[in-house]
Design a protein around this motif. Sequence first.
Motif, PDB file in Angstrom:
ATOM      1  N   GLU A  95       8.865  24.247 -23.658  1.00 20.09           N
ATOM      2  CA  GLU A  95       8.154  24.043 -22.018  1.00 20.09           C
ATOM      3  C   GLU A  95       7.054  22.383 -22.452  1.00 20.09           C
ATOM      4  O   GLU A  95       7.256  21.233 -21.805  1.00 20.09           O
ATOM      5  CB  GLU A  95       7.132  25.006 -21.708  1.00 20.09           C
ATOM      6  CG  GLU A  95       5.910  23.881 -20.830  1.00 20.09           C
ATOM      7  CD  GLU A  95       5.530  25.541 -20.091  1.00 20.09           C
ATOM      8  OE1 GLU A  95       4.503  25.085 -19.523  1.00 20.09           O
ATOM      9  OE2 GLU A  95       5.298  26.632 -20.275  1.00 20.09           O
ATOM     10  N   LYS A  96       6.548  22.064 -24.091  1.00 19.75           N
ATOM     11  CA  LYS A  96       5.728  21.013 -24.706  1.00 19.75           C
ATOM     12  C   LYS A  96       7.022  19.295 -24.391  1.00 19.75           C
ATOM     13  O   LYS A  96       7.228  18.620 -23.876  1.00 19.75           O
ATOM     14  CB  LYS A  96       5.528  21.510 -25.377  1.00 19.75           C
ATOM     15  CG  LYS A  96       4.815  19.772 -26.000  1.00 19.75           C
ATOM     16  CD  LYS A  96       3.959  20.166 -27.317  1.00 19.75           C
ATOM     17  CE  LYS A  96       3.118  19.452 -27.713  1.00 19.75           C
ATOM     18  NZ  LYS A  96       2.824  19.597 -29.138  1.00 19.75           N
ATOM     19  N   GLU A  97       8.252  19.652 -25.310  1.00 15.81           N
ATOM     20  CA  GLU A  97       9.370  19.129 -25.330  1.00 15.81           C
ATOM     21  C   GLU A  97       9.554  18.603 -23.710  1.00 15.81           C
ATOM     22  O   GLU A  97       9.900  17.103 -23.580  1.00 15.81           O
ATOM     23  CB  GLU A  97      10.696  19.609 -25.888  1.00 15.81           C
ATOM     24  CG  GLU A  97      10.829  19.532 -27.274  1.00 15.81           C
ATOM     25  CD  GLU A  97      11.423  20.166 -27.351  1.00 15.81           C
ATOM     26  OE1 GLU A  97      12.440  19.536 -28.433  1.00 15.81           O
ATOM     27  OE2 GLU A  97      11.547  21.263 -27.429  1.00 15.81           O
ATOM     28  N   THR A  99       7.874  19.169 -20.351  1.00 22.21           N
ATOM     29  CA  THR A  99       6.785  18.363 -20.429  1.00 22.21           C
ATOM     30  C   THR A  99       6.766  16.443 -21.188  1.00 22.21           C
ATOM     31  O   THR A  99       6.388  15.799 -20.124  1.00 22.21           O
ATOM     32  CB  THR A  99       5.559  18.569 -20.220  1.00 22.21           C
ATOM     33  OG1 THR A  99       5.582  19.666 -20.025  1.00 22.21           O
ATOM     34  CG2 THR A  99       3.817  17.827 -19.656  1.00 22.21           C
ATOM     35  N   GLU A 100       6.925  16.237 -22.181  1.00 24.28           N
ATOM     36  CA  GLU A 100       6.604  14.787 -23.105  1.00 24.28           C
ATOM     37  C   GLU A 100       7.553  14.091 -22.094  1.00 24.28           C
ATOM     38  O   GLU A 100       8.010  12.624 -22.557  1.00 24.28           O
ATOM     39  CB  GLU A 100       6.451  15.407 -24.473  1.00 24.28           C
ATOM     40  CG  GLU A 100       5.479  16.052 -24.714  1.00 24.28           C
ATOM     41  CD  GLU A 100       4.744  15.894 -26.034  1.00 24.28           C
ATOM     42  OE1 GLU A 100       6.082  15.973 -26.768  1.00 24.28           O
ATOM     43  OE2 GLU A 100       3.450  16.831 -26.510  1.00 24.28           O
ATOM     44  N   VAL A 101       9.129  14.505 -22.536  1.00 20.89           N
ATOM     45  CA  VAL A 101       9.668  13.635 -22.314  1.00 20.89           C
ATOM     46  C   VAL A 101      10.834  14.013 -21.333  1.00 20.89           C
ATOM     47  O   VAL A 101      11.878  12.853 -20.955  1.00 20.89           O
ATOM     48  CB  VAL A 101      11.086  14.504 -23.591  1.00 20.89           C
ATOM     49  CG1 VAL A 101      12.297  13.878 -24.195  1.00 20.89           C
ATOM     50  CG2 VAL A 101      10.352  14.157 -24.816  1.00 20.89           C
ATOM     51  N   GLU A 104      11.318  10.902 -19.073  1.00 22.22           N
ATOM     52  CA  GLU A 104      11.754  10.189 -20.433  1.00 22.22           C
ATOM     53  C   GLU A 104      13.573  10.378 -19.756  1.00 22.22           C
ATOM     54  O   GLU A 104      14.248   9.457 -21.169  1.00 22.22           O
ATOM     55  CB  GLU A 104      11.840   9.988 -21.145  1.00 22.22           C
ATOM     56  CG  GLU A 104      10.018   9.446 -21.305  1.00 22.22           C
ATOM     57  CD  GLU A 104       9.267   8.941 -22.703  1.00 22.22           C
ATOM     58  OE1 GLU A 104       9.698   9.406 -23.387  1.00 22.22           O
ATOM     59  OE2 GLU A 104       7.919   9.233 -22.697  1.00 22.22           O
TER      60      GLU A 104
END
Length: 191
Positions: A95-97, A99-101, A104
């Motif tokens: 989930e963190k990946e 959200t961050e990427v 992008e």
Amino acid sequence: MTEHDPVLHVAALRVLADYTRERYNAAKEEQAAQMGRGSRLVARSPLGMQRKIAALSLTDPKPVARISDRAAFTAWVKENYPEAVTSTGRIVGSEKEVTEVLFEHAPHLITWDTKVDPGFEVAVRTGSAALGAPVAPNGETDIPGVVVELPEPQVRCVPEKDALAEVVHLFRVGKLSLDSFTHPELPDGVA
């Protein structure tokens, strides 16, 4: 008279159920060898009114088509009938990946699952079973991952609704006995 032991009662019923299920299956196999596909026999009471106890029939199965190689079939449908295929994205990153990427444009975080439309698959299987060989809706016959098989016939026994009472009566009047359902040697070794 012995005291009723509910644990023994359950255990005895289980042992009897397993034994009778085995004997029933063996008897059906023996009967199937004597019957022709699609034939039907009726078991009747040997007493007075010849009451019907059950009907035995040997099925006459039609060919069925099944998908034997899902990947090969899906690839073929994707190439030849792309409108019958759907692909859905599945997020494989944390989930963190994501959200961050994700925003992008990180395509390595998404994988695509390809699935054949169920209606199209039914059409291929139905047409193939009818033809007796794999066939596509347009008549093409070189379809990977589809096989047509003829199931083995099965003996079916459909008891009448009052059959239990009739069978119990046959035991009570001596027309049926437990010995007629066992091997010549009784399970405890007594002949």
